[in-house]
Design a protein around this motif. Structure first.
Motif, short mmCIF file in Angstrom:
data_model
loop_
_atom_site.label_atom_id
_atom_site.label_comp_id
_atom_site.label_asym_id
_atom_site.label_seq_id
_atom_site.Cartn_x
_atom_site.Cartn_y
_atom_site.Cartn_z
N MET A 119 0.82 -1.21 0.00
CA MET A 119 0.00 0.00 0.00
C MET A 119 0.86 1.27 0.00
O MET A 119 0.54 2.27 0.64
N GLY A 120 1.97 1.21 -0.70
CA GLY A 120 2.85 2.37 -0.80
C GLY A 120 3.99 2.38 0.19
O GLY A 120 4.90 3.20 0.07
N ALA A 121 4.00 1.48 1.17
CA ALA A 121 5.07 1.47 2.17
C ALA A 121 6.42 1.14 1.56
O ALA A 121 7.46 1.53 2.10
N VAL A 122 6.45 0.42 0.44
CA VAL A 122 7.71 0.08 -0.21
C VAL A 122 8.47 1.34 -0.61
O VAL A 122 9.71 1.33 -0.72
N PHE A 123 7.77 2.45 -0.78
CA PHE A 123 8.42 3.71 -1.13
C PHE A 123 8.91 4.47 0.10
O PHE A 123 9.71 5.40 -0.03
N ALA A 124 8.43 4.11 1.27
CA ALA A 124 8.72 4.88 2.49
C ALA A 124 9.65 4.18 3.46
O ALA A 124 10.27 4.84 4.30
N VAL A 125 9.76 2.85 3.39
CA VAL A 125 10.58 2.10 4.33
C VAL A 125 11.83 1.59 3.62
O VAL A 125 11.73 0.90 2.61
N PRO A 126 13.02 1.90 4.12
CA PRO A 126 14.24 1.38 3.51
C PRO A 126 14.26 -0.16 3.54
O PRO A 126 13.94 -0.77 4.56
N VAL A 127 14.64 -0.75 2.40
CA VAL A 127 14.70 -2.21 2.29
C VAL A 127 16.14 -2.60 1.93
O VAL A 127 16.74 -2.03 1.01
N ALA A 128 16.68 -3.56 2.67
CA ALA A 128 18.06 -4.01 2.44
C ALA A 128 18.09 -5.52 2.27
O ALA A 128 17.29 -6.24 2.86
N ARG A 129 19.03 -5.99 1.47
CA ARG A 129 19.25 -7.43 1.33
C ARG A 129 20.35 -7.87 2.28
O ARG A 129 21.36 -7.19 2.42
N VAL A 130 20.15 -9.00 2.94
CA VAL A 130 21.16 -9.56 3.84
C VAL A 130 21.29 -11.05 3.60
O VAL A 130 20.38 -11.69 3.07
#
Length: 234
Positions: A145-156
């Motif tokens: 719902m748009g959170a992918v644009f607001a929360v930093p996402v990192a690969r580990v």
């Protein structure tokens, strides 16, 4: 106005809009967002679309496309009045004080829902570990719902990369999740949970007390409740 179904850019949009989300894609670093709400959420978060396609009845700017053609490239059953293409953004590393990490969560809808919960409860980042669905897949983007644009996402790839302490969420094991507490809540696969080596690498093991005959919660629900517990009273 684009009026040909053979338009090369529309073909690329169709490929991105219908891309699978079971694992990370290597063919493209781009993804799509469909619908006014998602596109406006991206704009509010400071994202600029690489391309934006709209029907004549949309209030948003973009390349005009014949409505029937945009509906055909859309992954939504009813079509959409706007489809935008973005470049993926990956944070260099997950950050705290509160982070949620996903390990083997293969359902893109669950991944997107966790992003939405992370935003709702103030998590600083979401870490995506091995075996997870692509957070930029169409289904995950819609579920966020748009959170992918607001929360930093990192690969580990290792628990050691997570903000400490790493708290493994497991069914009926360890102490109940309590807050306020800093650290990373680590969520495992929908059916099998966290691998033994990941459990061993975490500093703590915790569970969500549940009653009745239910064995466990699904990954997105567990992450949501766990984040609520970790961040309440903060």
């Amino acid at each position: 106005m684009i009026t040909s179904p053979q338009n090369a850019k529309l073909k690329e949009v169709r490929r991105l809009a219908r891309a699978g989300g079971a694992r990370f894609r290597s063919a493209s670093s781009r993804f799509v967002a469909e619908g006014e709400d998602l596109v406006l959420a991206a704009e509010a978060a400071g994202w600029t679309a690489v391309e934006q396609y709209v029907t004549p009845d949309s209030d948003l700017p973009g390349v005009l496309v014949e409505p029937g053609l945009l509906a055909k490239v859309s992954a939504l059953g009813s079509g959409s009045r706007v489809i935008a293409v973005y470049e993926q953004r990956w944070a260099p590393a997950p950050t705290g004080p509160v982070c949620v990490a996903l390990w083997g969560v293969g359902d893109p809808g669950n991944v997107g829902t966790v992003l939405r919960s992370a935003l709702a409860f103030g998590a600083a980042s979401v870490a995506v570990g091995p075996g997870c669905a692509d957070p930029f897949s169409p289904k995950a983007v819609r579920a966020s719902m748009g959170a992918v644009f607001a929360v930093p996402v990192a690969r580990v790839r290792s628990v050691n990369e997570l903000p400490a302490p790493a708290i493994a969420l497991a069914a009926r094991t360890g102490e109940p999740v309590r807050g306020p507490q800093a650290g990373t809540l680590v969520i495992g696969a929908e059916r099998t949970g966290l691998p033994d080596d990941v459990l061993a690498a975490c500093a703590q093991t915790a569970h969500i007390p549940i009653s009745g005959s239910a064995e466990s919660l699904n990954a997105a629900m567990a992450a949501t409740v766990g984040l609520y517990e970790m961040t309440r009273n903060t």
